[in-house]
Design a protein around this motif. Sequence first.
Motif, PDB file in Angstrom:
ATOM      1  N   LYS A 113       0.832  -1.213   0.000  1.00 11.49           N
ATOM      2  CA  LYS A 113       0.000   0.000   0.000  1.00 11.49           C
ATOM      3  C   LYS A 113       0.863   1.260   0.000  1.00 11.49           C
ATOM      4  O   LYS A 113       0.674   2.166  -0.809  1.00 11.49           O
ATOM      5  N   GLU A 117       1.412   4.231  -2.837  1.00  7.56           N
ATOM      6  CA  GLU A 117       1.151   5.642  -2.496  1.00  7.56           C
ATOM      7  C   GLU A 117       2.348   6.532  -2.825  1.00  7.56           C
ATOM      8  O   GLU A 117       2.206   7.712  -3.069  1.00  7.56           O
ATOM      9  N   SER A 158      -4.035   2.035  -9.769  1.00  8.14           N
ATOM     10  CA  SER A 158      -2.626   2.247  -9.410  1.00  8.14           C
ATOM     11  C   SER A 158      -1.833   0.940  -9.517  1.00  8.14           C
ATOM     12  O   SER A 158      -0.630   0.906  -9.281  1.00  8.14           O
TER      13      SER A 158
END
Length: 256
Positions: A113, A117, A158
């Motif tokens: 994650k 990001e 993403s």
Amino acid sequence: MRKKIVIGNWKMNKTVKEAILLIEQLKPNLRDIEDMDIVVCPPYVSLASLHHLIVGSNIKLGAQNIHWENEGAYTGEVSSKMISDFCEYVILGHSERREHFSETDEIIAKKVKIAVENNIVPIICVGETKEQRDKGLIEGTVEKQLEKNLSLVTNHSSLTTLVIAYEPVWAISTSKVPQVCKPKDAVEVISYIRGIIEDRLKKDVADSVRILYGGSVDSDNVGNFTKEEEIDGFLVGGASLKLEEFVRIVKKIGEK
Ligand code: PGA
């Protein structure tokens, strides 16, 4: 058509001086390779020096690990925010981290994650142990790993650049007496992984995810795998530490 990718995982090898030397030798030898992503993952301490050296070349950098937070009181750790100055990729969930550093699928999920990001492409490693293979638990193992490792990323778009490496644990670091997975067996698991990804992510995202094989790949055996269309590239450990050997591997992948 997905672009092929070859990743050299240097693990805990090479001083900064040795790393600089290898990169300086790799650059001219790989200069003519087109249509393939070439990534090397040195130890953290070499990233800053190598980052300057690879400017203008076709070599990209990856890290071998990150912490799951951007900063804080975590003595001895390095964050994805820090490496984002140097790296496009990060290896996560490698079996050596799962085994020697007790990384669970939940921890890996947090790392995936934070990497995403920070715009760093995760290279998620999955694979079964010998025991799991003998019990017929290959598919269940990789499915559970992937499901958990991807569970915290909600923005699926993403993940278009995501790389997954199928690395059967029993085939890793066996270069003295190579225990390489049979290409057909690797293809079977890789196709299964592609199915999982297609099931979970939007089609256009799933189509672009690259799925690699890793585990005792060398210049002698890589040609057996490159024939298989389902394999989008390779994660190479020991053989990526040797100039001629790594160059031979990259060129063989490029021939197909
Ligand atoms: P190996 O390592 O090529 O030395 O087996 C692969 C890996 O651990 O990623």
